[in-house]
Motif scaffolding. Sequence first.
Motif: not given
Length: 377
Positions: A40-48, A8-10, A313-315
């Motif tokens: 598919e998308y890369n969630k961390p890209d939401l920061s940019h 459950i989840g993608s 962990v990168k900020i």
Amino acid sequence: MSDGIVIIGSGFAARQLVKNIRKFDVEMPLTMIAADSIDEYNKPDLSHVMSNNQRADDMTRQRAGEFAEQFNVRLFPKIWVTDIDPVQRIVKSRDRQWRYDSLVLATGSSALLPPVPGHELMLTLNSQDEYRAAESRLRKAQRVLILGGGLIGCELAMDFCRAGKQVTLVDNSASLLSSLMPPEVSARLQRRLSEMGVEIILSQQLAALQRDGDVLTAVLANGRRIEADEAIAAIGLRAGTALAQHAGLTVNRGIVVDGALGTSHEHIYALGDCAEINGQLMPFLQPIQLSAMTLAKNLTGQQARLTLPPMLVKIKTPELPLQLAGETRRADLNWQILAGSQGLVAKGYDSEQQLRAFVVSEEQMPQAFTLLRELVQ
Ligand SMILES: Cc1cc2nc3c(=O)[nH]c(=O)nc-3n(C[C@H](O)[C@H](O)[C@H](O)COP(=O)(O)OP(=O)(O)OC[C@H]3O[C@@H](n4cnc5c(N)ncnc54)[C@H](O)[C@@H]3O)c2cc1C
């Protein structure tokens, strides 16, 4: 008939699991059910996304159909799972059900909203779908209020500022990144954000939000009123535990799993932002990747236990990126800080002079790998 391993989840957790299982077994029946499109998308890209002028649809990396074909998975997109029956080994949605041999919960997390009047006026950016829903409003907005000066709040504040917006960042702590590092260490980022034009308001709570036409007014606990076009909540995440809890699985802050990623119920596993490992939530890609590898082995007849090495962990604040590792949240550490034109190196030692945590700026990145090896776990 069984649907094999049902996931459950993608998100990243679910996809990493599929990719790892397929390294060991190309035939095993796999079924993926998710509330989203399964693209598919890369969630961390939401920061940019704002400064990169990226649309929600531009974030898509692989369409669901290609993923299904490449990894031989049966997909059920846009389906909300409502129930699990651990005795019959059945997963249910409103109008259909699946029978599993093993079930993997990779239900992620959701962004918290503050419990104040008007909180429903706030936007959150915790998925491609949330960004899609907010995109046109955020593009139009000139003044953006961000609530929460943690990792995601700081990244979004810098991104929106770089995109030319007027940003106000509000946090109830006395410093930014307060749950991740001491004020002396985060001060550099705070200064950089201020120099860029972000108004930072610390030690203040949001009391209410009101909308009058196009204008949103945030009322702070001290009575100050801030006008904005949009407000974003970045005050933390809540692990997606509802299904597990309803099915009677042991749940704490997340779905409690052991070193094999097994939950309190036989044949049910949890992975990713929703899982609690050794009493900790670890909503980052690297622990998820290692967990997915371990679980894939266990689901394909091998015996593996999760071991997590010290991780960076990168900020992702491009004007001052920081990397941190270890127990930076520990209150008892003695911090030795070297800051100057060469960048920042902050090391946190315990009472026995053992290195327990560190933070470095980009200029000092080569040091990070040496420090990672010195870190006592
Ligand atoms: C802005 C931002 C920046 C980030 N930057 C970094 C970074 O730089 N480095 C890093 O390591 N990490 C970063 N992270 C964290 C990282 O992206 C997450 O830890 C990771 O993507 C979580 O993956 P997941 O698969 O566990 O959850 P998710 O991606 O949230 O997936 C959850 C899935 O479960 C489905 N789902 C949930 N409940 C149900 C249900 N009842 N029925 C059906 N489907 C359901 C959802 O539809 C979704 O498909 C960032 C996160 C954010 C928000």
